[in-house]
Design a protein around this motif. Structure first.
Motif, mmCIF file in Angstrom:
data_model
loop_
_atom_site.group_PDB
_atom_site.id
_atom_site.type_symbol
_atom_site.label_atom_id
_atom_site.label_comp_id
_atom_site.label_asym_id
_atom_site.label_seq_id
_atom_site.Cartn_x
_atom_site.Cartn_y
_atom_site.Cartn_z
ATOM 1 N N ILE A 1 -12.115 11.819 7.792
ATOM 2 C CA ILE A 1 -11.315 10.934 8.653
ATOM 3 C C ILE A 1 -9.838 11.032 8.297
ATOM 4 C CG2 ILE A 1 -11.050 8.568 9.492
ATOM 5 C CD1 ILE A 1 -13.876 9.589 9.957
ATOM 6 N N GLY A 2 -9.508 10.841 7.022
ATOM 7 C CA GLY A 2 -8.129 10.983 6.566
ATOM 8 C C GLY A 2 -7.274 9.755 6.766
ATOM 9 N N GLY A 3 -7.073 9.329 8.004
ATOM 10 C CA GLY A 3 -6.155 8.224 8.265
ATOM 11 C C GLY A 3 -6.789 6.858 8.067
ATOM 12 N N MET B 1 -2.817 20.900 2.904
ATOM 13 C CA MET B 1 -4.017 20.404 2.236
ATOM 14 C C MET B 1 -3.919 20.510 0.726
ATOM 15 S SD MET B 1 -5.890 19.377 4.749
ATOM 16 C CE MET B 1 -7.655 19.313 4.400
ATOM 17 N N PRO C 1 0.814 -1.226 0.000
ATOM 18 C CA PRO C 1 0.000 0.000 0.000
ATOM 19 C C PRO C 1 0.845 1.273 0.000
ATOM 20 C CG PRO C 1 -0.803 -1.535 1.663
ATOM 21 C CD PRO C 1 0.497 -2.091 1.154
ATOM 22 N N THR C 2 0.308 2.311 -0.588
ATOM 23 C CA THR C 2 0.896 3.649 -0.526
ATOM 24 C C THR C 2 0.548 4.230 0.844
ATOM 25 O OG1 THR C 2 0.230 3.860 -2.833
ATOM 26 C CG2 THR C 2 1.042 5.858 -1.740
ATOM 27 N N GLU C 3 1.563 4.712 1.561
ATOM 28 C CA GLU C 3 1.303 5.273 2.898
ATOM 29 C C GLU C 3 1.487 6.774 2.883
ATOM 30 O OE1 GLU C 3 3.107 3.971 6.600
ATOM 31 O OE2 GLU C 3 3.261 2.000 5.646
ATOM 32 N N LEU C 4 0.410 7.496 3.081
ATOM 33 C CA LEU C 4 0.478 8.955 3.040
ATOM 34 C C LEU C 4 0.411 9.526 4.449
ATOM 35 C CD1 LEU C 4 -2.064 9.518 0.120
ATOM 36 C CD2 LEU C 4 0.422 9.242 -0.028
ATOM 37 N N ALA C 5 1.496 10.188 4.875
ATOM 38 C CA ALA C 5 1.542 10.735 6.234
ATOM 39 C C ALA C 5 0.716 12.007 6.367
ATOM 40 C CB ALA C 5 2.983 11.001 6.632
ATOM 41 N N ARG C 6 0.383 12.642 5.235
ATOM 42 C CA ARG C 6 -0.425 13.881 5.230
ATOM 43 C C ARG C 6 0.182 14.964 6.118
ATOM 44 N NH1 ARG C 6 -3.971 10.556 6.998
ATOM 45 N NH2 ARG C 6 -4.842 11.985 8.540
ATOM 46 N N ASP D 1 -8.750 11.044 12.074
ATOM 47 C CA ASP D 1 -7.751 10.007 12.355
ATOM 48 C C ASP D 1 -6.420 10.511 11.793
ATOM 49 O OD1 ASP D 1 -6.001 7.859 12.295
ATOM 50 O OD2 ASP D 1 -7.514 6.416 11.616
ATOM 51 N N ARG D 2 -5.477 10.766 12.691
ATOM 52 C CA ARG D 2 -4.213 11.370 12.265
ATOM 53 C C ARG D 2 -3.203 10.363 11.711
ATOM 54 N NH1 ARG D 2 -2.442 16.089 16.572
ATOM 55 N NH2 ARG D 2 -4.465 17.143 16.715
ATOM 56 N N SER D 3 -3.521 9.083 11.760
ATOM 57 C CA SER D 3 -2.580 8.069 11.248
ATOM 58 C C SER D 3 -2.494 8.183 9.719
ATOM 59 C CB SER D 3 -3.043 6.671 11.674
ATOM 60 O OG SER D 3 -4.210 6.309 10.976
ATOM 61 N N PRO D 4 -1.465 7.556 9.121
ATOM 62 C CA PRO D 4 -1.306 7.665 7.665
ATOM 63 C C PRO D 4 -2.505 7.113 6.885
ATOM 64 C CG PRO D 4 0.684 6.749 8.651
ATOM 65 C CD PRO D 4 -0.356 6.791 9.736
ATOM 66 N N THR D 5 -2.734 7.685 5.739
ATOM 67 C CA THR D 5 -3.728 7.167 4.798
ATOM 68 C C THR D 5 -3.087 5.978 4.087
ATOM 69 O OG1 THR D 5 -4.287 9.472 4.373
ATOM 70 C CG2 THR D 5 -5.265 7.825 2.911
ATOM 71 N N GLU D 6 -3.774 4.844 4.069
ATOM 72 C CA GLU D 6 -3.219 3.645 3.420
ATOM 73 C C GLU D 6 -3.986 3.337 2.149
ATOM 74 O OE1 GLU D 6 -2.544 -0.198 5.282
ATOM 75 O OE2 GLU D 6 -2.328 0.936 7.148
ATOM 76 N N LEU D 7 -3.310 3.463 1.030
ATOM 77 C CA LEU D 7 -3.975 3.226 -0.254
ATOM 78 C C LEU D 7 -3.537 1.882 -0.832
ATOM 79 C CD1 LEU D 7 -3.448 6.780 -1.800
ATOM 80 C CD2 LEU D 7 -5.398 5.945 -0.472
ATOM 81 N N TRP E 1 -2.481 19.109 -1.919
ATOM 82 C CA TRP E 1 -1.732 17.992 -2.487
ATOM 83 C C TRP E 1 -2.708 17.007 -3.123
ATOM 84 C CZ3 TRP E 1 -3.097 13.161 -0.704
ATOM 85 C CH2 TRP E 1 -3.808 13.146 0.500
ATOM 86 N N SER E 2 -2.155 16.203 -4.020
ATOM 87 C CA SER E 2 -2.949 15.163 -4.652
ATOM 88 C C SER E 2 -2.040 14.008 -5.047
ATOM 89 C CB SER E 2 -3.653 15.728 -5.893
ATOM 90 O OG SER E 2 -4.317 14.698 -6.603
ATOM 91 N N VAL E 3 -2.545 12.808 -4.861
ATOM 92 C CA VAL E 3 -1.856 11.600 -5.308
ATOM 93 C C VAL E 3 -2.847 10.852 -6.182
ATOM 94 C CG1 VAL E 3 -0.896 9.369 -4.592
ATOM 95 C CG2 VAL E 3 -0.411 11.424 -3.252
ATOM 96 N N ILE F 1 -9.800 14.503 0.904
ATOM 97 C CA ILE F 1 -9.658 14.464 2.358
ATOM 98 C C ILE F 1 -9.722 15.897 2.868
ATOM 99 C CG2 ILE F 1 -8.091 13.907 4.247
ATOM 100 C CD1 ILE F 1 -7.034 11.588 2.547
ATOM 101 N N VAL G 1 -6.529 10.886 -4.847
ATOM 102 C CA VAL G 1 -6.792 11.215 -3.449
ATOM 103 C C VAL G 1 -6.078 12.529 -3.187
ATOM 104 C CG1 VAL G 1 -6.356 10.562 -1.041
ATOM 105 C CG2 VAL G 1 -6.982 8.805 -2.710
#
Lengths: 379, 379
Positions: free
Chosen positions: B251-253, A305, A296-301, B293-299, A307-309, B288, B309
């Motif tokens: 939510i985000g994360g 705001m 998975p791609t992990e986005l720390a964010r 949820d401040r944890s990383p977004t998992e794609l 940004w785009s992936v 987003i 995203v």
């Protein structure tokens, strides 16, 4: 070279309901060309990373076995059960493979456009190129200048148009410099040549010292090694120097896309005067166009705001920019085929040799620097 | 209510270099309005999730302590060391807080636009609203119809314009239905009312049974509970029924954004006739706009290549659509302030009460259904 053109070998990739991949060579009749069509004797077709998805599906190639006669081998391998769901759309359907290639037009339909190509060397895009003969629309062919060998024109579309389209996309979306990952690839080297020629700043991300050395030798100015402890600092410095706010990422999985955005944000914030808890207003884009890392791609964010992936593919991009703009890109490829867009192959193999385990072991791996060219006319 | 208008209390949020957050009430002089400005006695200002980032920064509010006299309390809390780097831009700078509010214009500059507002009840956007007086440009004020109380106009901007802009963004980017997460929030309820009124299909994602019940009662048709074992199936069915290809995610994360894209892809593939290893060509977007949820977004990237995203914020969106389109949205908010855009508060507190630990414990948590309104004129 066989003189019988009524049938020819075609590579087929079949995933069975039972969870087995089977690669084989089928002898198939060559369709006669319709009025707007031509039949091409395929003499060169590259194995691109983008071909491997269709060729191997989700099969685990560590389980590959070969059987059958040397001239007519069969490769089998197992598909892990949990990955079979993603294969649903292609189960029990023997699929031809090979996005692009080049060869000689041996038959032509009655239309002037088709007739004009008879005897010519053409590059083709359209799938099913891992075959001895391919009948397709004349408009899917790109006539190559006389004196061009099929092996020189085999990779006219996928890598050259992708590399050119990245620069085109960068410009159209308002960016002025770009980042590329897995940057020592054949595609990456092409992009490096385009950027040097066009005066566009390119930040090359690689993961090995030898890739760094290779790109340095090819004139690349900004090279960041993701295995280096100073990677984040190096990348930030390169982004400040170039102002790159768009990246094309071949890796996909893991933290790299997020790291690029984070460094872009540090570069953008460095230029800001006032604190904003939403981060910079500089829009940062990462396009994922490959999946060398399937995790998975992990986005720390951690980059505001703006940004785009997203996923990025050549064909929809070309559809978006339209026929005329696409034609310009194609014309540039032909004009610079032996310079900017030259591809280098480590080995030329036949269709039957493509089904040998020692060859599979090499061309199924990414990032080894090896690139194979298939010559179906060798059988 | 104090009759002295030359000075007033203002809430300040300070993060010190030493890693300590300090919240306090400062008595500050009220600036006299310039020709185009007015001074407003703030009587109502909501605590939105979007205010908490600036208010608390990266501080761990479990470590919060209160000191000082009841009328002039101070709250301190520690910021975890590893999060201090993200605070660099605001260190040792006591910042006023509060995005929006409403009140009575008590002084006006010489310009006709400013004079026209004298004595009127206005809604304001522009920060520093957690204060007894606010001097700002007349154009930053929205005159409320007579008979509107400040408490009714306190939330004119952030939630109403965000909800309206989501629907506007959906339309402008070519989608016809949308998905919203944390859908039982004040904002979510507003979005639900807009969509019902405008006949737009909305898929509401919540995580608790009581949120499901609440939205059902409010007339929502598609509600999916992410805690349910059948969530992915339920969501897919709702996406097939609505054709929603854009989602706004608070939510985000975690995996939720990726799950939404995966279900959108299943819905899109269900409508396809031919297999493509690149997945569907249906473009799928998740924006987003929050980080509950401040944890990383998992794609997982199991949804082809036609997806994106990205971060989404109200202000840049309004800048993009321009002044005229923004004015239309604002006019609709005023016209439907007591219906579509009505906000409900569980408690009205003073500035000093905002710095009490029992109140902080409630309003610092998301998703509890509690929403606090500050009335700075109470002190």
């Amino acid at each position: 070279m066989s003189t019988d053109t009524t049938t020819g070998l075609q590579l087929r990739s079949l995933i069975k309901k039972t969870g087995e991949l089977e690669l084989s060579l089928a002898r198939v009749p060559t369709p006669d060309p319709g009025p707007d069509e031509v039949t091409v004797r395929v003499e060169a077709s590259p194995i691109n990373p983008s071909d491997l998805g269709l060729l191997f599906g989700a099969a685990d190639m560590n389980t590959a076995k070969v059987s059958g006669a040397p001239a007519n081998p069969q490769v089998t391998a197992s598909v892990p059960e949990k990955l079979m769901r993603a294969m649903t759309g292609r189960v029990d359907d023997a699929m031809p493979v090979g996005n692009e290639g080049a060869g000689i037009v041996i038959k032509a339909g009655s239309s002037p456009a088709a007739q004009a190509l008879l005897g010519k060397t053409v590059a083709m895009l359209g799938g099913a190129m891992y075959a001895q003969f391919r009948t397709l629309k004349a408009v899917q062919c790109l006539e190559l200048p006389s004196g061009t060998k099929p092996s020189e024109g085999a990779s006219c579309f996928v890598n050259p148009l992708t590399a050119l389209s990245m620069v085109e996309c960068m410009r159209r979306e308002g960016h002025t410099a770009l980042v590329h990952t897995a940057a020592a690839s054949n595609l990456g080297q092409m992009l490096n040549r385009i950027c040097i020629k066009d005066g566009v700043s390119l930040v090359n991300i690689v993961r090995k010292q030898e890739q760094e050395d290779l790109l340095r030798k090819l004139g690349a100015k900004y090279i960041c090694n993701s295995s280096s402890p100073s990677f984040m600092d190096d990348l930030t410095k390169a982004l400040i120097a170039t102002g790159a706010t768009i990246a094309f990422d071949a890796i996909g999985g893991g933290k790299l896309a997020s790291q690029i955005l984070a460094c872009m944000e540090v570069a953008a914030v460095a230029a800001m005067k006032e604190y904003s808890r939403y981060g910079s207003t500089t829009f940062k884009q990462v396009y994922i166009y490959g999946g060398l890392d399937r995790s998975p791609t992990e986005l720390a964010r951690s980059y505001g705001m703006a940004w785009s992936v997203g996923g990025w593919l050549l064909t929809p991009f070309l559809q978006k920019i339209g026929m005329e703009a696409t034609q310009k890109l194609r014309a540039r490829v032909v004009a610079e085929l032996k310079t900017t867009f030259a591809s280098h192959y480590t080995k030329e193999i036949s269709l039957a040799e493509m089904l040998q385990l020692d060859n599979i072991a090499v061309y199924s791996k990414f990032g080894t620097g090896a690139k194979y060219l298939i010559n179906p006319s060798k059988g």
